[in-house]
Design a protein around this motif. Structure first.
Motif, PDB file in Angstrom:
ATOM      1  N   GLN A 152       0.828  -1.200   0.000  1.00 46.17           N
ATOM      2  CA  GLN A 152       0.000   0.000   0.000  1.00 46.17           C
ATOM      3  C   GLN A 152       0.869   1.259   0.000  1.00 46.17           C
ATOM      4  OE1 GLN A 152      -2.332  -0.782   3.530  1.00 46.17           O
ATOM      5  NE2 GLN A 152      -4.114  -1.391   2.327  1.00 46.17           N
ATOM      6  N   VAL A 153       1.889   1.261   0.836  1.00 40.52           N
ATOM      7  CA  VAL A 153       2.783   2.411   0.927  1.00 40.52           C
ATOM      8  C   VAL A 153       3.518   2.596  -0.396  1.00 40.52           C
ATOM      9  CG1 VAL A 153       4.801   3.378   2.106  1.00 40.52           C
ATOM     10  CG2 VAL A 153       3.001   2.278   3.436  1.00 40.52           C
ATOM     11  N   GLN A 154       3.986   1.498  -0.995  1.00 40.72           N
ATOM     12  CA  GLN A 154       4.665   1.582  -2.290  1.00 40.72           C
ATOM     13  C   GLN A 154       3.753   2.177  -3.357  1.00 40.72           C
ATOM     14  OE1 GLN A 154       5.999  -2.410  -3.141  1.00 40.72           O
ATOM     15  NE2 GLN A 154       8.003  -2.064  -2.225  1.00 40.72           N
ATOM     16  N   ALA A 155       2.516   1.743  -3.374  1.00 38.72           N
ATOM     17  CA  ALA A 155       1.570   2.243  -4.377  1.00 38.72           C
ATOM     18  C   ALA A 155       1.371   3.753  -4.232  1.00 38.72           C
ATOM     19  CB  ALA A 155       0.236   1.512  -4.253  1.00 38.72           C
ATOM     20  N   VAL A 156       1.260   4.223  -3.001  1.00 38.24           N
ATOM     21  CA  VAL A 156       1.072   5.660  -2.770  1.00 38.24           C
ATOM     22  C   VAL A 156       2.331   6.430  -3.172  1.00 38.24           C
ATOM     23  CG1 VAL A 156       0.569   7.440  -1.058  1.00 38.24           C
ATOM     24  CG2 VAL A 156      -0.650   5.262  -0.962  1.00 38.24           C
ATOM     25  N   TYR A 157       3.501   5.905  -2.803  1.00 37.05           N
ATOM     26  CA  TYR A 157       4.751   6.566  -3.187  1.00 37.05           C
ATOM     27  C   TYR A 157       4.945   6.561  -4.704  1.00 37.05           C
ATOM     28  CZ  TYR A 157       6.837   7.809   1.293  1.00 37.05           C
ATOM     29  OH  TYR A 157       7.113   8.408   2.485  1.00 37.05           O
ATOM     30  N   ASP A 158       4.526   5.502  -5.369  1.00 34.56           N
ATOM     31  CA  ASP A 158       4.613   5.467  -6.829  1.00 34.56           C
ATOM     32  C   ASP A 158       3.747   6.573  -7.442  1.00 34.56           C
ATOM     33  OD1 ASP A 158       6.427   3.363  -6.936  1.00 34.56           O
ATOM     34  OD2 ASP A 158       4.870   1.827  -7.207  1.00 34.56           O
ATOM     35  N   LYS A 159       2.556   6.758  -6.890  1.00 39.04           N
ATOM     36  CA  LYS A 159       1.684   7.836  -7.366  1.00 39.04           C
ATOM     37  C   LYS A 159       2.339   9.194  -7.109  1.00 39.04           C
ATOM     38  CE  LYS A 159      -2.648   5.350  -6.560  1.00 39.04           C
ATOM     39  NZ  LYS A 159      -3.861   5.284  -5.719  1.00 39.04           N
ATOM     40  N   MET A 160       2.957   9.345  -5.932  1.00 39.56           N
ATOM     41  CA  MET A 160       3.599  10.604  -5.602  1.00 39.56           C
ATOM     42  C   MET A 160       4.770  10.880  -6.549  1.00 39.56           C
ATOM     43  SD  MET A 160       5.153  12.181  -2.083  1.00 39.56           S
ATOM     44  CE  MET A 160       3.649  11.921  -1.200  1.00 39.56           C
ATOM     45  N   ALA A 208       5.032   9.900  -9.636  1.00 41.05           N
ATOM     46  CA  ALA A 208       4.447  10.292 -10.922  1.00 41.05           C
ATOM     47  C   ALA A 208       3.981  11.751 -10.880  1.00 41.05           C
ATOM     48  CB  ALA A 208       3.283   9.367 -11.279  1.00 41.05           C
ATOM     49  N   ILE A 209       3.355  12.152  -9.799  1.00 42.41           N
ATOM     50  CA  ILE A 209       2.898  13.537  -9.666  1.00 42.41           C
ATOM     51  C   ILE A 209       4.088  14.483  -9.589  1.00 42.41           C
ATOM     52  CG2 ILE A 209       1.757  15.163  -8.086  1.00 42.41           C
ATOM     53  CD1 ILE A 209      -0.293  12.921  -7.530  1.00 42.41           C
ATOM     54  N   THR A 210       5.124  14.090  -8.878  1.00 39.17           N
ATOM     55  CA  THR A 210       6.320  14.922  -8.764  1.00 39.17           C
ATOM     56  C   THR A 210       6.966  15.112 -10.136  1.00 39.17           C
ATOM     57  OG1 THR A 210       6.654  14.084  -6.518  1.00 39.17           O
ATOM     58  CG2 THR A 210       8.511  15.191  -7.540  1.00 39.17           C
ATOM     59  N   GLU A 211       7.004  14.059 -10.933  1.00 42.53           N
ATOM     60  CA  GLU A 211       7.532  14.168 -12.293  1.00 42.53           C
ATOM     61  C   GLU A 211       6.669  15.108 -13.134  1.00 42.53           C
ATOM     62  OE1 GLU A 211       7.591  10.011 -13.281  1.00 42.53           O
ATOM     63  OE2 GLU A 211       9.662   9.764 -12.572  1.00 42.53           O
ATOM     64  N   GLN A 212       5.352  15.056 -12.950  1.00 40.68           N
ATOM     65  CA  GLN A 212       4.449  15.969 -13.655  1.00 40.68           C
ATOM     66  C   GLN A 212       4.702  17.411 -13.227  1.00 40.68           C
ATOM     67  OE1 GLN A 212       0.427  14.663 -12.939  1.00 40.68           O
ATOM     68  NE2 GLN A 212       0.696  12.765 -14.085  1.00 40.68           N
ATOM     69  N   GLN A 213       4.952  17.611 -11.924  1.00 39.47           N
ATOM     70  CA  GLN A 213       5.247  18.950 -11.437  1.00 39.47           C
ATOM     71  C   GLN A 213       6.480  19.516 -12.135  1.00 39.47           C
ATOM     72  OE1 GLN A 213       5.383  18.031  -7.163  1.00 39.47           O
ATOM     73  NE2 GLN A 213       3.881  19.649  -6.878  1.00 39.47           N
ATOM     74  N   LEU A 214       7.509  18.709 -12.263  1.00 39.35           N
ATOM     75  CA  LEU A 214       8.728  19.154 -12.925  1.00 39.35           C
ATOM     76  C   LEU A 214       8.428  19.548 -14.381  1.00 39.35           C
ATOM     77  CD1 LEU A 214      11.768  19.633 -12.858  1.00 39.35           C
ATOM     78  CD2 LEU A 214      12.085  17.214 -13.433  1.00 39.35           C
ATOM     79  N   GLU A 215       7.642  18.742 -15.072  1.00 44.93           N
ATOM     80  CA  GLU A 215       7.278  19.059 -16.453  1.00 44.93           C
ATOM     81  C   GLU A 215       6.520  20.383 -16.534  1.00 44.93           C
ATOM     82  OE1 GLU A 215       5.139  15.786 -18.232  1.00 44.93           O
ATOM     83  OE2 GLU A 215       6.682  14.358 -17.626  1.00 44.93           O
ATOM     84  N   THR A 221      13.964   8.614  -2.581  1.00 42.26           N
ATOM     85  CA  THR A 221      15.140   9.370  -3.033  1.00 42.26           C
ATOM     86  C   THR A 221      14.855  10.043  -4.370  1.00 42.26           C
ATOM     87  OG1 THR A 221      16.625   7.862  -1.864  1.00 42.26           O
ATOM     88  CG2 THR A 221      17.593   9.186  -3.627  1.00 42.26           C
ATOM     89  N   GLY A 222      14.194   9.336  -5.265  1.00 40.25           N
ATOM     90  CA  GLY A 222      13.820   9.915  -6.559  1.00 40.25           C
ATOM     91  C   GLY A 222      12.917  11.119  -6.399  1.00 40.25           C
ATOM     92  N   ILE A 223      11.946  10.997  -5.500  1.00 38.73           N
ATOM     93  CA  ILE A 223      11.034  12.110  -5.227  1.00 38.73           C
ATOM     94  C   ILE A 223      11.809  13.308  -4.687  1.00 38.73           C
ATOM     95  CG2 ILE A 223       9.142  12.892  -3.721  1.00 38.73           C
ATOM     96  CD1 ILE A 223       8.020   9.992  -3.981  1.00 38.73           C
ATOM     97  N   GLN A 224      12.730  13.063  -3.760  1.00 38.20           N
ATOM     98  CA  GLN A 224      13.521  14.154  -3.185  1.00 38.20           C
ATOM     99  C   GLN A 224      14.360  14.858  -4.246  1.00 38.20           C
ATOM    100  OE1 GLN A 224      15.614  12.025  -0.111  1.00 38.20           O
ATOM    101  NE2 GLN A 224      14.113  12.577   1.463  1.00 38.20           N
ATOM    102  N   LYS A 225      14.969  14.094  -5.142  1.00 35.34           N
ATOM    103  CA  LYS A 225      15.799  14.700  -6.199  1.00 35.34           C
ATOM    104  C   LYS A 225      14.961  15.564  -7.134  1.00 35.34           C
ATOM    105  CE  LYS A 225      19.495  11.289  -6.236  1.00 35.34           C
ATOM    106  NZ  LYS A 225      20.179  10.237  -7.006  1.00 35.34           N
ATOM    107  N   ILE A 226      13.809  15.057  -7.519  1.00 33.75           N
ATOM    108  CA  ILE A 226      12.933  15.823  -8.409  1.00 33.75           C
ATOM    109  C   ILE A 226      12.416  17.064  -7.688  1.00 33.75           C
ATOM    110  CG2 ILE A 226      10.782  15.795  -9.732  1.00 33.75           C
ATOM    111  CD1 ILE A 226      11.334  12.779 -10.212  1.00 33.75           C
TER     112      ILE A 226
END
Length: 147
Positions: free
Chosen positions: A11-19, A21-28, A94-99
C-alpha cells in the motif's frame, strides 16, 4: 514477508509510486512554465494531489518512517522479499527528493524572473505617470529619481 506486513508495504509503495508520478508531472509543468506562464496554474492542482497522498502515507505509516525499522525484525531483515521492498521504497523516496530539489531550483528562477518583470513594470508605470501627470508629481520627478 507475512500477510499484514506485505499488505502495508504494498500500500505504501503504491502511494509513493503515485507521488513520484505527480512529482515528475510537477517538474514538467515548471519547465513548461519557463516559457508559458499560464502553465504554472496546473501546479496548484498537482500540489493538492500530493497533499492527499501525503495524508494517505501518514495514515498508513502512523506519520513516521520508523515503521520500516520496527517491522524489520531479525527474521524479516533476512527476508529478501522484505529487503527488496524496502530498498524499492527508499529508492522511490530518493527519486522524489531529487525531483523536488530540481523543482525548487526552477521555481526559484521563475520567481526571480517574475520579480524582475514586476519591478520593471512598476518603474515603467511610475515613469508614465510622471510624464503624463497622472499622479500629479512635479516635473522634476525623473531627475530626482536619478539622483
Amino acid at each position: 514477508m507475512n500477510g499484514p506486513d506485505r499488505k502495508l508495504i504494498n500500500q505504501v509503495q503504491a502511494v509513493y509510486d503515485k507521488m513520484l508520478a505527480i512529482t515528475e508531472q510537477q517538474l514538467e509543468v515548471i519547465i513548461k512554465a519557463q516559457n508559458n506562464k499560464e502553465e504554472i496554474y496546473k501546479l496548484q492542482e498537482l500540489i493538492e494531489q500530493r497533499q492527499v497522498l501525503i495524508k494517505q502515507i501518514n495514515q498508513l505509516t502512523g506519520g513516521s518512517s520508523e515503521w520500516i525499522v520496527e517491522e524489520s525484525t531479525p527474521g524479516k531483515a533476512a527476508d529478501q522479499e522484505w529487503r527488496k521492498a524496502v530498498d524499492y521504497l527508499q529508492d522511490t523516496m530518493t527519486g522524489i527528493q531529487k525531483i523536488n530539489q530540481r523543482c525548487q531550483e526552477l521555481l526559484q528562477v521563475l520567481m526571480e524572473d517574475t520579480g524582475e518583470k514586476l519591478t520593471r513594470q512598476r518603474k515603467t508605470h511610475q515613469a508614465v505617470n510622471a510624464y503624463t501627470g497622472s499622479d500629479h508629481q512635479d516635473e522634476a520627478w525623473f531627475f530626482d529619481k536619478k539622483k
